[in-house]
Write an enzyme that holds these catalytic residues in place. Sequence first.
Site, PDB file in Angstrom:
ATOM      1  N   HIS A  82       0.838  -1.191   0.000  1.00  0.00           N
ATOM      2  CA  HIS A  82       0.000   0.000   0.000  1.00  0.00           C
ATOM      3  C   HIS A  82       0.873   1.240   0.000  1.00  0.00           C
ATOM      4  O   HIS A  82       1.849   1.320   0.732  1.00  0.00           O
ATOM      5  CB  HIS A  82      -0.906   0.026   1.236  1.00  0.00           C
ATOM      6  N   ASP A 161     -15.197   2.330   8.203  1.00  0.00           N
ATOM      7  CA  ASP A 161     -14.163   3.281   7.777  1.00  0.00           C
ATOM      8  C   ASP A 161     -14.737   4.330   6.837  1.00  0.00           C
ATOM      9  O   ASP A 161     -14.415   5.510   6.939  1.00  0.00           O
ATOM     10  CB  ASP A 161     -12.993   2.542   7.106  1.00  0.00           C
ATOM     11  N   ARG A 168     -14.767  12.475   9.573  1.00  0.00           N
ATOM     12  CA  ARG A 168     -13.477  13.124   9.883  1.00  0.00           C
ATOM     13  C   ARG A 168     -13.195  14.271   8.929  1.00  0.00           C
ATOM     14  O   ARG A 168     -12.667  15.317   9.312  1.00  0.00           O
ATOM     15  CB  ARG A 168     -12.336  12.090   9.791  1.00  0.00           C
ATOM     16  N   SER A 183      -7.411   3.307   9.645  1.00  0.00           N
ATOM     17  CA  SER A 183      -8.199   3.382   8.418  1.00  0.00           C
ATOM     18  C   SER A 183      -7.501   2.603   7.294  1.00  0.00           C
ATOM     19  O   SER A 183      -8.112   1.751   6.619  1.00  0.00           O
ATOM     20  CB  SER A 183      -8.373   4.857   8.037  1.00  0.00           C
ATOM     21  N   LYS A 187      -8.482  -1.583   5.758  1.00  0.00           N
ATOM     22  CA  LYS A 187      -8.810  -1.914   4.369  1.00  0.00           C
ATOM     23  C   LYS A 187      -7.907  -3.019   3.814  1.00  0.00           C
ATOM     24  O   LYS A 187      -8.357  -3.897   3.084  1.00  0.00           O
ATOM     25  CB  LYS A 187      -8.721  -0.645   3.510  1.00  0.00           C
TER      26      LYS A 187
HETATM   27  N1  URA Z   1      -6.038   7.304   3.600  1.00  0.00           N
HETATM   28  C1  URA Z   1      -6.911   6.466   4.199  1.00  0.00           C
HETATM   29  O1  URA Z   1      -7.258   5.446   3.639  1.00  0.00           O
HETATM   30  N2  URA Z   1      -7.374   6.774   5.415  1.00  0.00           N
HETATM   31  C2  URA Z   1      -7.021   7.899   6.069  1.00  0.00           C
HETATM   32  O2  URA Z   1      -7.488   8.114   7.171  1.00  0.00           O
HETATM   33  C3  URA Z   1      -6.122   8.769   5.439  1.00  0.00           C
HETATM   34  C4  URA Z   1      -5.654   8.444   4.203  1.00  0.00           C
END
Ligand code: URA
Length: 433
Positions: A82, A161, A168, A183, A187
């Site tokens: 990632h 999320d 947020r 977050s 994923k």
């Molecule tokens: N990218 C994400 O997937 N989550 C965040 O909180 C910030 C950047």
Amino acid sequence: MRMVDIIANKRDGKELTKEEIEFFINGYTKGEIPDYQASALLMAIFFNDMTAQESANLTMAMVNSGDQIDLSAIEGVKVDKHSTGGVGDTTTLVLAPLVAALDIPVAKMSGRGLGHTGGTIDKLEALDGFHVELSQEDFVNLVNKDKLAVIGQSGNLTPADKLIYALRDVTATVNSIPLIASSIMSKKIAAGADAIVLDVKVGDGAFMKTEEDAVQLAKAMVEIGNNVGRRTMAIISSMEEPLGYAIGNANEVREAIDTLKGEGPEDLKELSLTLASQMAVASGKVQTTEEARELLEKVIADGSALEKFKAFVNNQGGNGSLVDQPEKLPTAKYNIDVLATASGYVDSIDAEQVGVAASILGAGRQTKEDEIDLAVGIILHKKVGDAVKEGDVLATLEANTEAVEDVVKKVQNSYHYGQDQKQTKLIKRIITA
Ligand code: URA
Ligand code: CA
């Protein structure tokens, strides 16, 4: 349990229990906890931080809020990568076939780009006919057969999320290390990764502006991964300029093909090899990054990484012959040079501005519904450390219109010059625990 007590505990700097965190995540996902209480808790987390245990519990609660991809039918350790978001970052297209060429399974779920950074799937669609609409069964079979497949986002992954991120965004709580870390990690874990290699970008063009912040975020994610049983490591890499020379879609595929042949830009090659080495170690296939690096150099030199890429393109409906004839990939109507307006050594290139410039040409989307023009983009000729004289060609716009004055200005303004030649360091740190 009452939400107001959970908020008070976090406000007072207490460590939340697993049950308290699950109560919040489950209640908020179901719509039983109102936005104002969730907002108050997020702000309390923003100010009082979270312990490693809290972050791990938050991550797993978000993973459990939706579906999880089951990759158990794929043999071997599934390693995912990632990146926190770069411009011109074509590393996935390079390292996926590299790693697969070492017989390590790469089962990737990928997304499309939004805003100024391009998505891997968009780029791959430049290979005429390539698609990611695979059944779960075909996906698994392709990875078992050729070690590499990419599938589009499917299923209801981490709904918590999605809801919390949207909240947020409007409550000034995006920039919290434990919230960003959980977050991202939720994923990756929901997508089925056994091991995770993270590329945390740092610089003006990145989410994290200082090395100190980037290291903190990387450590938080590595700690979460290792706490929940997924081997995780991170590298910190520079985003003081876009990666490689090409920014776009078809042009980045060409750049990836060059790199798989050992002829690509030095920075893209270095980052891809560093990440691929970490993935090879995380998979358990090799013991050291030195050993991995030697094997990776070999699959570039003997052409097997390029062959792997071609097989992957053919497997997913694309035209693999384009890998041998990348000049036949989509090209734009006009090539328009951008000239330097000053002299000096290039000190930095505002990656975000260059990304926005490419996006205005049509290489990116402003809204989810926009169509991307795969042929357009930007080719940089000058990078950080290069000497430039006023009037030199800095970059070439690949455009399908001649009305590009604003884009030319944007690219010119993204170049910053100094009196001395700057030495850049692409890979700043590696964080393994
Ligand atoms: N990218 C994400 O997937 N989550 C965040 O909180 C910030 C950047
Ligand atoms: Ca690039």
